[in-house]
Write an enzyme that holds these catalytic residues in place. Structure first.
Site, short mmCIF file in Angstrom:
data_model
loop_
_atom_site.label_atom_id
_atom_site.label_comp_id
_atom_site.label_asym_id
_atom_site.label_seq_id
_atom_site.Cartn_x
_atom_site.Cartn_y
_atom_site.Cartn_z
N ASP A 79 -2.26 -3.92 1.19
CA ASP A 79 -0.93 -3.57 0.67
C ASP A 79 0.08 -3.64 1.81
O ASP A 79 -0.29 -3.59 2.98
CB ASP A 79 -0.93 -2.17 0.04
N GLU B 290 -2.79 1.68 1.82
CA GLU B 290 -2.65 2.33 3.12
C GLU B 290 -1.25 2.83 3.35
O GLU B 290 -1.03 3.86 3.99
CB GLU B 290 -3.04 1.34 4.23
ZN LIG Z 1 -0.87 -1.04 8.66
#
Ligand SMILES: [Zn+2]
Length: 451
Positions: free
Chosen positions: A91, A154
């Site tokens: 992501d 993340e």
């Molecule tokens: Zn990162």
């Protein structure tokens, strides 16, 4: 393969690696709430296919109770070989136009400086393709057992910590390789060895039972906003060094970042001074920093000639590697409770205690990585800190208590501008990192730490 053979192999693989990097930059995989799901799912699918093709034939999107799935896979190495977990995330951060991009964030753009621009180019698509390249060096048959974990959230509320806690057996290993970091400057290799932690609280200052007419009472009647401002100002000295009694500090003896690199990387306005004193590396990685990150009070549009009875600020403090979050927050709370002007009423609510992380640098995996990185870059690898926190590291450590950590990547600090406009990556950093990762796997398999 010796180092020259690996370098040769990687240079042949680079066009394909860059093609994959550009393909992935074009997918706006923003996992934040409020952004479309479809691109994140597409990113997961495309990434999964790339890694299956590179040798993780059993890789799959894992079941998670909510959010975007992590990708997990394993390649069995020769019997008895060490086990390495390769981590990256698929992501990316949002890239709103008001950040001031000079090229479209979702169109990979190679500029005159040789760098490739686009959201995620460095953070962390460069990490993804570094793992891909490493797998390809060995034609999908690495000399160690390799496990792959690619996170899909993340940059936002991560679901990976819960996944690791639910499936610790998947993460049993000798070494975690976290490829979501970078050298301080291009061509100057550095391992990340220290990450600050993060504590936060909300301080409420009250001075009056209710708002008052500022003409009738202003002067003797204390205003909570001004009291809060004075309280906040006691957190630093005039230079901007933290003045909280009892907070931990240490000394940074790794590589340093120049004031110039910090200025350009942070886009500090011309003429505005940097805060604090001493080497920049020390200020970033070995000393605490404290900031007000939010304030609740009357906004200008609805303001009138009124003394404000109550004001609140959220205060965040980055704490140094090796310190204990609860004691650091104790010190911050004690400071706030004892420094209010005019005996204003102060209440502090604790909201966050995230631990720092220190990488153990005395094990064979770390030694092998340091040697591999030095060999790949042709100069000795140094050590850098990271001002941010990665709570996942603690979770991984609990899942595999004896495992070592290597934190590195192609996201050079001076120029990558991760999370900001015009994020970019230098392809030579990816190339050298693939060489380093390949050398690392070979060294681990051969059981040789350093020369
Ligand atoms: Zn990162």
């Amino acid at each position: 393969m010796d180092k020259d053979q690996i370098s040769q192999r990687v240079s042949e693989l680079m066009p394909g690696v860059i093609e994959d990097l550009e393909k992935l930059i074009a997918i706006p995989a923003i996992a934040f709430p409020g952004y479309p799901e479809e691109p994140v799912r597409q990113m997961g699918d495309v990434t999964l296919q790339m890694f299956r093709d590179a040798g993780f034939t059993n890789a799959q999107l894992m079941d998670v109770p909510s959010g975007y799935p992590p990708i997990y896979g394993e390649i069995e190495g020769p019997p008895g070989s060490p086990v390495v977990v390769l981590y990256a995330h698929y992501d990316v951060q949002p890239a709103p136009p008001e950040q001031g991009w000079t090229s479209d964030p979702w169109t990979p753009t190679r500029k005159e400086d040789g760098r490739i621009y686009g959201r995620g180019a460095a953070d962390d698509i460069s990490g993804l393709v570094s793992h891909l390249g490493t797998l390809r060096v060995f034609d999908g048959r690495p000399p160690c057992t390799v496990k792959l974990i690619l996170e899909g959230m993340e940059e936002t509320e991560s679901n990976l910590e819960a996944f690791v806690e639910a499936h610790p057996e998947l993460f049993a290993c000798d070494l975690f390789v976290i490829c979501d970091m970078g050298n301080l400057r291009v061509g100057e290799p550095a391992l990340t060895t220290a990450l600050r932690g993060d504590v936060a609280c909300i301080v409420t200052v009250r001075t009056l039972e209710h708002p008052l007419h500022s003409g009738v009472f202003g002067g003797p009647a204390p205003d909570a906003m001004m009291a809060l401002a004075r309280l906040l100002s006691t957190l630093h000295d005039d230079e901007g060094n933290v003045t909280i009694a009892g907070v931990s500090e240490s000394v940074w003896d790794g590589d340093d970042l120049s004031e110039e690199d910090l200025r350009s990387s942070a886009d500090v306005l011309d003429g505005v001074a940097l805060t604090g004193s001493g080497p920049v590396g020390g200020r970033l990685w070995a000393r605490p920093s404290v900031n007000a990150i939010g304030i609740d009070m009357t906004n200008i549009a609805t303001s009138s000639n009124v003394l404000i009875p109550e004001a609140r600020a959220k205060i965040s403090m980055r704490i140094v590697p090796g310190s204990e979050p609860s004691t650091e927050l104790d010190a911050l709370v004690a400071h706030l409770e004892s420094h209010a002007p005019w005996d204003a009423k102060v209440e502090v609510q604790r909201t966050k205690e995230a631990p720092p992380f220190l990488v153990a640098t005395d094990g064979p995996g770390y030694a092998a990585a340091r040697q591999a990185l030095s060999d790949a870059f042709g100069r000795p690898a140094g050590e850098a800190g990271c001002g941010g926190s990665i709570p996942l590291l603690r979770t991984l450590q609990q899942a595999a208590p004896a495992a070592e950590f290597v934190l590195w990547g192609p996201e050079d600090v001076a120029a990558s501008r991760i999370h900001a406009s015009d994020e970019s990556v230098d392809p030579s950093e990816i190339e050298k990192l693939i060489v380093a990762q390949s050398l690392l796997l070979q060294r681990l398999a051969a059981g040789t730490g350093s020369d």
